[in-house]
Design an enzyme around this catalytic site. Structure first.
Site, short mmCIF file in Angstrom:
data_model
loop_
_atom_site.label_atom_id
_atom_site.label_comp_id
_atom_site.label_asym_id
_atom_site.label_seq_id
_atom_site.Cartn_x
_atom_site.Cartn_y
_atom_site.Cartn_z
N ASP A 36 34.35 33.74 32.49
CA ASP A 36 34.93 34.51 32.75
C ASP A 36 33.91 35.70 34.72
O ASP A 36 32.49 35.50 34.22
CB ASP A 36 34.11 35.76 31.99
CG ASP A 36 34.38 37.06 31.76
OD1 ASP A 36 34.81 37.76 33.56
OD2 ASP A 36 34.49 37.87 30.98
N ILE A 37 33.95 35.91 35.33
CA ILE A 37 33.13 36.01 37.01
C ILE A 37 32.62 37.44 36.42
O ILE A 37 31.31 37.43 37.43
CB ILE A 37 33.92 36.55 37.58
CG1 ILE A 37 33.32 36.64 38.87
CG2 ILE A 37 34.26 38.02 37.82
CD1 ILE A 37 34.35 36.08 40.38
N TYR B 174 49.14 40.34 42.44
CA TYR B 174 49.32 39.64 43.83
C TYR B 174 50.48 39.27 43.95
O TYR B 174 51.32 38.97 45.22
CB TYR B 174 48.44 40.09 44.62
CG TYR B 174 47.83 41.21 45.09
CD1 TYR B 174 48.36 42.67 44.31
CD2 TYR B 174 47.26 41.74 46.38
CE1 TYR B 174 47.53 43.77 44.41
CE2 TYR B 174 46.50 42.90 46.25
CZ TYR B 174 47.13 43.96 45.17
OH TYR B 174 46.76 45.13 45.84
N ASN C 91 41.92 45.97 45.18
CA ASN C 91 43.37 47.52 45.47
C ASN C 91 42.47 47.77 46.64
O ASN C 91 41.39 48.57 47.46
CB ASN C 91 43.77 48.01 45.38
CG ASN C 91 43.75 48.79 44.00
OD1 ASN C 91 43.27 49.76 44.74
ND2 ASN C 91 43.79 48.56 42.73
N ASP D 33 39.56 42.86 38.24
CA ASP D 33 39.02 43.94 38.96
C ASP D 33 38.67 45.22 38.14
O ASP D 33 38.03 46.01 38.03
CB ASP D 33 39.94 45.26 39.59
CG ASP D 33 39.70 46.49 40.86
OD1 ASP D 33 38.88 46.41 40.88
OD2 ASP D 33 40.72 46.86 41.71
N THR E 176 46.41 35.89 43.59
CA THR E 176 47.05 35.24 42.95
C THR E 176 47.58 35.88 41.04
O THR E 176 48.26 34.81 40.25
CB THR E 176 46.23 33.17 42.45
OG1 THR E 176 45.15 33.30 41.45
CG2 THR E 176 46.50 32.88 43.58
N GLY E 177 47.03 36.72 40.29
CA GLY E 177 47.39 37.41 39.92
C GLY E 177 48.53 38.54 39.59
O GLY E 177 49.88 38.15 40.26
P1 ADP Z 1 45.46 40.09 42.17
O1 ADP Z 1 45.58 41.78 42.21
O2 ADP Z 1 44.12 39.89 43.50
O3 ADP Z 1 46.13 38.84 42.00
P2 ADP Z 1 44.35 39.70 39.51
O4 ADP Z 1 43.16 40.39 39.21
O5 ADP Z 1 45.74 40.04 38.95
O6 ADP Z 1 43.79 40.37 41.39
O7 ADP Z 1 43.78 38.04 39.75
C1 ADP Z 1 42.75 37.21 40.36
C2 ADP Z 1 43.22 35.97 39.48
O8 ADP Z 1 41.78 37.08 38.42
C3 ADP Z 1 43.63 35.56 37.87
O9 ADP Z 1 43.41 34.50 38.35
C4 ADP Z 1 43.05 36.58 37.06
O10 ADP Z 1 43.36 35.33 35.76
C5 ADP Z 1 41.79 36.32 37.59
N1 ADP Z 1 41.17 36.61 36.00
C6 ADP Z 1 41.12 37.78 35.85
N2 ADP Z 1 39.74 38.76 35.05
C7 ADP Z 1 38.80 37.48 35.67
C8 ADP Z 1 37.99 37.39 35.06
N3 ADP Z 1 37.23 38.46 34.25
N4 ADP Z 1 36.73 36.38 35.86
C9 ADP Z 1 37.87 35.56 36.82
N5 ADP Z 1 38.87 35.76 36.98
C10 ADP Z 1 39.55 36.53 36.38
#
Ligand code: ADP
Length: 185
Positions: free
Chosen positions: A16-17, A131, A30, A40, A128-129
């Site tokens: 988890d980042i 978007y 965004n 985000d 890659t989520g």
């Molecule tokens: P975008 O709108 O740029 O596609 P998202 O947040 O929907 O961004 O997804 C981008 C990536 O971040 C996905 O692989 C998602 O699984 C991942 N993600 C979501 N929550 C976390 C987190 N807490 N730590 C790391 N990666 C995350």
């Protein structure tokens, strides 16, 4: 998985980042910079309202953040000292400059980190989520951009980490890095 590029460490972990203790974590934001879903939302929830206040000030001064650009705030309550907010492209099938815009999102974050003399930075998988960018394509661009930057730029950065949430994304980033490093050796 990790490798050394020009004296800097590049690693890929599944975590988890928001829990990273580092100089900066990158937010896949965004253009409104007002928070949202996915990573985000997680960053704003964990970091508290100070980050959102700084984002509001930035938008008041310079307007919405264009796709492919980046800005920096403090890390609020996070362990990370800073958050670098960038906007990746929405995937429309690949003919709307998505690759260039994704590359720009990564390189603008790296430039901002270097300008602020940061030693380490952690990236999520931008775009890659929600978007919809295909993960294997995005992984090649993400890692290719970081590898080129570390090779070509005299930089403060000593460590770049891709922090990936799910195993499928983690595996894709590992395969892409293997491909990049095997081509080079
Ligand atoms: P975008 O709108 O740029 O596609 P998202 O947040 O929907 O961004 O997804 C981008 C990536 O971040 C996905 O692989 C998602 O699984 C991942 N993600 C979501 N929550 C976390 C987190 N807490 N730590 C790391 N990666 C995350």
């Amino acid at each position: 998985m990790e490798t050394i590029i020009n004296g800097a460490k590049l690693s890929i972990i599944q975590e988890d980042i928001t829990r990273q203790a580092t100089d900066a974590i990158v937010n896949a934001a965004n253009s409104s910079l007002m928070g949202g879903g996915g990573v985000d939302g997680a960053i704003h929830r964990a970091g508290g309202s100070a980050i959102l206040e700084e984002c509001k000030d930035i938008v008041a001064k310079q307007g919405r953040l264009p796709t492919g650009k980046a800005v920096i705030t403090t890390g609020g309550k996070l362990k990370a000292k800073h958050v670098i907010h960038t906007v990746g492209p929405i995937w429309h099938g690949g003919n709307r400059n998505e690759a260039e815009l994704l590359q720009s999102a990564y390189s603008e974050c790296l430039k901002l980190a270097a300008e602020n003399k940061l030693a380490n930075i952690s990236f999520p998988s931008i775009s890659t989520g929600a978007y919809g960018y295909p993960v294997s394509e995005a992984a090649k661009i993400a890692e290719g951009t970081v590898v080129s930057f570390l090779k070509e730029t005299a930089t403060s950065l000593k460590e770049v980490v891709f922090v990936l949430f799910d195993s499928r994304t983690y595996e894709s980033y590992c395969s892409a890095l293997q491909e990049i490093t095997s081509k080079e050796s």
